[in-house]
Design an enzyme around this catalytic site. Structure first.
Site, mmCIF file in Angstrom:
data_model
loop_
_atom_site.group_PDB
_atom_site.id
_atom_site.type_symbol
_atom_site.label_atom_id
_atom_site.label_comp_id
_atom_site.label_asym_id
_atom_site.label_seq_id
_atom_site.Cartn_x
_atom_site.Cartn_y
_atom_site.Cartn_z
ATOM 1 N N LYS A 175 0.856 -1.200 0.000
ATOM 2 C CA LYS A 175 0.000 0.000 0.000
ATOM 3 C C LYS A 175 0.889 1.246 0.000
ATOM 4 C CE LYS A 175 -1.848 3.198 2.880
ATOM 5 N NZ LYS A 175 -1.882 4.245 1.919
ATOM 6 N N GLY A 228 6.698 5.993 8.085
ATOM 7 C CA GLY A 228 5.785 7.134 8.101
ATOM 8 C C GLY A 228 5.817 7.825 9.443
ATOM 9 N N SER A 229 4.701 8.429 9.821
ATOM 10 C CA SER A 229 4.699 9.242 11.035
ATOM 11 C C SER A 229 4.681 8.366 12.287
ATOM 12 C CB SER A 229 3.475 10.147 11.049
ATOM 13 O OG SER A 229 2.312 9.376 11.277
ATOM 14 N N GLY A 233 2.554 4.996 13.203
ATOM 15 C CA GLY A 233 3.343 3.838 13.636
ATOM 16 C C GLY A 233 2.823 3.262 14.944
ATOM 17 N N GLU A 250 9.547 2.494 10.858
ATOM 18 C CA GLU A 250 10.583 3.491 10.578
ATOM 19 C C GLU A 250 9.860 4.833 10.606
ATOM 20 O OE1 GLU A 250 13.771 4.244 10.740
ATOM 21 O OE2 GLU A 250 13.888 2.117 10.243
ATOM 22 N N CYS A 284 13.052 11.991 6.491
ATOM 23 C CA CYS A 284 13.125 11.689 7.925
ATOM 24 C C CYS A 284 14.533 11.960 8.427
ATOM 25 C CB CYS A 284 12.637 10.303 8.291
ATOM 26 S SG CYS A 284 12.711 9.090 7.045
HETATM 27 C C1 UN1 Z 1 14.041 9.172 4.422
HETATM 28 O O1 UN1 Z 1 14.364 10.293 4.750
HETATM 29 O O2 UN1 Z 1 12.871 8.796 4.576
HETATM 30 O O3 UN1 Z 1 19.842 9.231 3.585
HETATM 31 C C2 UN1 Z 1 14.985 8.224 3.780
HETATM 32 C C3 UN1 Z 1 18.914 9.697 2.940
HETATM 33 C C4 UN1 Z 1 18.232 8.854 1.901
HETATM 34 C C5 UN1 Z 1 17.140 8.060 2.519
HETATM 35 C C6 UN1 Z 1 16.237 8.896 3.373
HETATM 36 N N1 UN1 Z 1 19.188 8.010 1.243
HETATM 37 O O4 UN1 Z 1 18.503 10.828 3.141
#
Ligand code: UN1
Length: 494
Positions: A175, A228-229, A233, A250, A284
């Site tokens: 999804k 996601g958030s 999560g 994550e 993230c």
């Molecule tokens: C993310 O921010 O969700 O190191 C992943 C990085 C990328 C992966 C980020 N290769 O910013």
């Protein structure tokens, strides 16, 4: 008339049972509809799980090196189509084209890395404490896995999950985020072109409540992997716990760059701009805090703000654009709310703080690169994930204080230190409580063959990418083979 895209279930492209669709628009030009996608619900999820269950036996019995052949073919298709995939991604998500190419490249890297795992998937062999007894471990697939992915890396993050899941012999219901279904459709089209048997990977588009929740709740799904958030999560964790279903999460970050008084400031400013404003801050791993030694605060601040002001915002398909839009208007409002919060909390706004409306920006959801200084670690803009182009500068006296500030957050994904002092660098690597630490490089830039993930509210102890991903998507089976021909009792017979 916008094109309509379908779900992929049991090897067929099919409409959602109820015949509903949703619109996907270009965040850089809100008048452009990218396509109509299936607004699925629990019935579609049920069908997809059934298809994945049916396909599981044959796929798990397919030797891993043979599964890998599909991944090698896919890797080459992704390489061939990289440019058009990147353009589609930029249109639906808004990251500048160079970054979209990087996103596809990350998917290529992960696909080929996991294809290589088809001839490894190493376990352990080890001696037994008893004679004529043999001990080893092998990886077994988990079963049907549910993958729920975010919009900020529309191809890389799905690949981080799909490729290890496939090589380990699982079948999948996928999804993708509602903001980036086109990249998901494109990826699935190529996997099917690469020869993946029907039912092994199923795609169901739609919202979290209508598709995500039924996927988490479905007893036929044996594992959920989610990026996601933190709020979503937590919901997923609770849903999975009721069924003793494993889950790999994550989630957010509040990543920081430390700039010490002996840092190469050119390098540090480059890293701060890339980490803070790359992907409009929607990673993230984004560097949303700059923790700066007071001795270099004035100069760093001045240079950083000048660079932020010089960023060219606009059409992300153009090669001379530095920063594209944010994903949608509701996210833009959220980012702006944090500007207001920062001002109310007494932080000083150095630049930005408004929606960007000049030129091409008037057509989409753009936000100015925004920098706050005089930020205290207790302020919400220093603690909460904003997921936009907003950077908080916090001044510190020394390394100990800097490390304490970096660690003073609920999250623990990524951190960086700029320094010329090897002792300071090692101290930071040891004391910072994030899953990833960079020295003289920004907080972003993870590579696929190393573990990716974080501590505290960022994750639940799992890592993605690298060999670590195999641990999420396989169950260890421990094998004891006794060829002594008699009863041997471990711990008792010596
Ligand atoms: C993310 O921010 O969700 O190191 C992943 C990085 C990328 C992966 C980020 N290769 O910013």
């Amino acid at each position: 008339m916008a094109q309509t895209y379908l779900n992929y279930i049991g090897g067929e492209w099919v409409a959602a049972q109820r015949g509903r669709t949703f619109e996907n628009r270009n965040p850089a030009r809100r008048d452009e509809v990218i396509g109509l996608f299936q607004r699925s619900d629990h019935e579609d999820v049920g069908r997809a799980v059934q298809a994945a269950r049916r396909a599981f036996d044959a796929w798990r019995h397919t030797p891993a090196p043979k599964r890998a052949e599909v991944l090698y073919r896919l890797g080459h298709l992704l390489i061939e189509r990289k440019e058009e995939l990147a353009r589609d991604m930029t249109r639906e998500m808004g990251k500048v084209l160079a970054e979209a190419r990087g996103d596809v490249q990350e998917a290529i890297d992960m696909t080929l890395l996991m294809a290589g795992e088809g001839r490894r998937l190493f376990g352990d062999t080890t001696p037994s404490e008893l004679r004529r007894k043999f001990c080893l471990t092998v990886r077994m697939p988990v079963g049907v896995v549910g993958l729920i992915t975010p919009w900020n890396f529309p191809m890389a993050i799905p690949a981080w999950k799909i490729m290890p899941a496939l090589i380990c012999g699982n079948t999948i219901v996928f999804k993708p985020a509602t903001d980036t279904p086109l990249s998901a459709v494109r990826l699935v089209e190529l996997i099917s072109e690469a020869g993946l048997p029907p039912g092994v990977l199923n795609l169901v588009t739609g919202g979290g409540a209508e598709v995500g929740q039924p996927l988490v709740a479905h007893p036929g799904v044996r594992l959920i992997s989610f990026t996601g958030s933190t709020a979503s999560g937590q919901e997923i964790a609770l849903g999975c716990a009721r069924q003793m279903k494993p889950y790999a999460l994550e989630m957010g970050g509040k990543n920081a760059i430390i700039v010490m008084d002996d840092a190469n400031l050119d390098l540090a400013v480059d890293g701060a701009v890339w980490g803070g404003f790359g992907t409009s801050g929607q990673r993230c791993t984004a560097a949303s805090r700059l923790v700066v030694h007071r001795a270099v605060l004035g100069e760093l601040q001045e240079r950083f703000v000048a660079r932020a002001n010089a960023l060219r915002l606009g059409d992300p398909l153009r090669a001379d654009t530095d920063m594209g839009p944010v994903i949608n208007d509701s996210q833009l409002e959220n980012i702006h709310r944090y500007t207001e919060i920062g001002l109310e909390e007494g932080a000083r706004l150095l630049t930005g703080g408004e929606r960007a409306t000049q030129g091409a920006c008037a057509l989409g959801s753009f936000y100015q690169p925004t920098v706050f200084t005089e930020v205290k670690p207790s302020m919400r803009i220093a603690r909460e994930e904003i997921f936009g182009p907003t950077v908080a500068i916090i001044a510190v006296h020394d390394l100990e204080e800097a490390i304490a500030v970096v660690n003073d957050t609920d999250y623990g994904l990524s951190a960086a230190i700029y320094t010329a002092d090897v002792n300071a660098a090692f101290q930071a690597m040891e004391e910072i409580t994030t899953g990833i630490v960079y020295v003289n490089a920004s907080t972003i830039g993870a590579e696929v063959h190393l573990p990716f993930g974080g501590a505290k509210a960022t994750g639940n102890g799992h890592r993605e990418a690298g060999r670590a991903a195999l641990d999420t998507f396989s169950e260890w089976r421990t094998l004891y083979i006794d060829y002594s021909g008699k009863l041997q009792r471990a711990q008792i017979d010596v």
